[in-house]
Design a protein around this motif. Structure first.
Motif, PDB file in Angstrom:
ATOM      1  N   PHE A 103     -17.031  47.009 -29.124  1.00  0.00           N
ATOM      2  CA  PHE A 103     -15.895  47.040 -28.202  1.00  0.00           C
ATOM      3  C   PHE A 103     -16.357  47.357 -26.784  1.00  0.00           C
TER       4      PHE A 103
ATOM      5  N   LEU B   3      -9.728  39.909 -32.970  1.00  0.00           N
ATOM      6  CA  LEU B   3     -11.061  39.419 -32.616  1.00  0.00           C
ATOM      7  C   LEU B   3     -11.013  37.922 -32.293  1.00  0.00           C
TER       8      LEU B   3
ATOM      9  N   LEU C 103     -13.311  32.456 -37.203  1.00  0.00           N
ATOM     10  CA  LEU C 103     -14.500  32.917 -36.489  1.00  0.00           C
ATOM     11  C   LEU C 103     -15.663  31.947 -36.699  1.00  0.00           C
TER      12      LEU C 103
ATOM     13  N   HIS D  54     -19.451  36.947 -28.663  1.00  0.00           N
ATOM     14  CA  HIS D  54     -18.345  37.681 -29.267  1.00  0.00           C
ATOM     15  C   HIS D  54     -18.086  37.203 -30.696  1.00  0.00           C
TER      16      HIS D  54
ATOM     17  N   PRO E 108      -9.059  41.170 -37.685  1.00  0.00           N
ATOM     18  CA  PRO E 108      -9.657  39.870 -37.358  1.00  0.00           C
ATOM     19  C   PRO E 108      -8.811  39.009 -36.431  1.00  0.00           C
TER      20      PRO E 108
ATOM     21  N   SER F 210     -18.525  39.238 -34.146  1.00  0.00           N
ATOM     22  CA  SER F 210     -17.321  39.420 -34.950  1.00  0.00           C
ATOM     23  C   SER F 210     -17.572  39.033 -36.400  1.00  0.00           C
TER      24      SER F 210
ATOM     25  N   SER G 106      -7.512  46.034 -28.220  1.00  0.00           N
ATOM     26  CA  SER G 106      -8.662  46.385 -29.050  1.00  0.00           C
ATOM     27  C   SER G 106      -8.965  47.881 -28.972  1.00  0.00           C
TER      28      SER G 106
ATOM     29  N   ILE H 289     -10.772  46.907 -35.586  1.00  0.00           N
ATOM     30  CA  ILE H 289     -10.111  45.832 -34.857  1.00  0.00           C
ATOM     31  C   ILE H 289      -9.827  44.733 -35.874  1.00  0.00           C
TER      32      ILE H 289
END
Length: 209
Positions: free
Chosen positions: A10, A139, A172, A158, A136, A162, A124, A134
Motif C-alpha cells: 500500500f 485492487l 488481475l 501493481h 480484490p 496484487s 485502500s 485490501i
C-alpha cells in the motif's frame, strides 16, 4: 507477515510519484473523508462492508457471467439508504468511484483521472486500517485508476504485486496479460486464461474474441 507485506504494498502505491494535481486532489479528499468519519459509526469488528465488497467482486469480476445476485443487490441498496450503518464511509468512497465511472461513460462529466486515483488510495488505506486487508475488487479498481491516468508501467507493477495476494484472480491475470512486456510471461498468462477460464467474460472480451 502478510499484513506487513500488504502495508508495504500500500505504501508503494501511496508514495508513487504522481502529478501535483493528483496529490492536491488526494489531500483535499482526505480532509473531507476524515470529517465524514468523525460523524460516522466506525467499528473494526463489523465486517459487513468487507463482505459486501467481496461479494461484489465474486459475482461481477471473478464469476464467468459477471451478474449480481438479488441478495447482494439488496445489501448494496441497504448501504445506499442508511449512512448510519457501520463503516459507511468505506461504502461512500466505493460508491463515489462507481458513480465517477458511470457518469463519465454516460458523457455527463469529464474523466476526472485525479479523483479516481485519490479515491482508491484513500479507500485502500481505510480498509487496511479497519481490516488489515485490501479486497480484490479494490485492487482491480486501483490498477484501473492507474491505467486511466496513463501510468501503465505503475499499473503493471501493481497488478503483478496484487497477484501475490490473490493468485487465482481472473481480472488481475487479464490486466497483467494486457500490460505484460515480457513475451514469455504474456504467453503463459494467455495459455492459463484461455485453457482454464475460457468462459469468463473478460477472457472472452480481451483474449478470445
Amino acid at each position: 507477515m502478510k499484513v506487513l507485506k500488504l502495508i508495504s504494498f500500500f505504501l508503494f502505491f501511496v508514495n508513487l510519484n504522481l502529478q501535483a494535481q493528483q496529490n492536491k486532489t488526494f489531500d483535499s479528499l482526505t480532509v473531507e473523508f476524515n470529517k465524514l468519519k468523525e460523524v460516522s459509526n466506525i467499528n473494526k469488528k463489523d465486517k459487513t462492508i468487507l463482505k459486501l465488497l467481496n461479494s461484489l467482486y465474486d459475482e461481477t469480476l471473478q464469476a464467468d457471467d459477471g451478474s449480481l445476485s438479488q441478495k447482494t443487490i439488496a445489501k448494496y441498496q441497504a448501504f445506499k439508504e442508511d449512512s448510519k450503518l457501520a463503516n459507511w464511509p468505506v461504502f461512500y468512497l466505493f460508491e463515489t468511484y462507481q458513480n465517477e465511472i458511470t457518469q463519465t461513460e454516460l458523457g455527463k462529466k469529464k474523466n476526472n483521472k485525479d479523483l479516481r486515483v485519490a479515491l482508491m488510495k484513500i479507500l485502500s488505506g481505510e480498509l487496511i486500517d479497519l481490516y488489515q486487508t485490501i479486497p480484490p475488487i479494490v485492487l482491480v479498481y486501483m490498477g484501473e485508476a492507474l491505467m486511466n491516468s496513463g501510468a501503465n508501467s505503475r499499473a503493471q507493477n501493481h497488478f503483478k504485486m496484487s497477484l501475490e495476494f490473490y493468485p487465482e484472480s481472473i481480472p488481475l491475470k487479464v490486466y497483467s496479460y494486457l500490460l505484460a512486456d515480457d513475451k514469455t510471461a504474456k504467453e503463459a498468462l494467455a495459455a492459463d486464461l484461455t485453457k482454464n477460464h475460457k468462459n469468463h467474460w473478460m477472457v472472452k472480451q480481451f483474449l478470445t474474441n
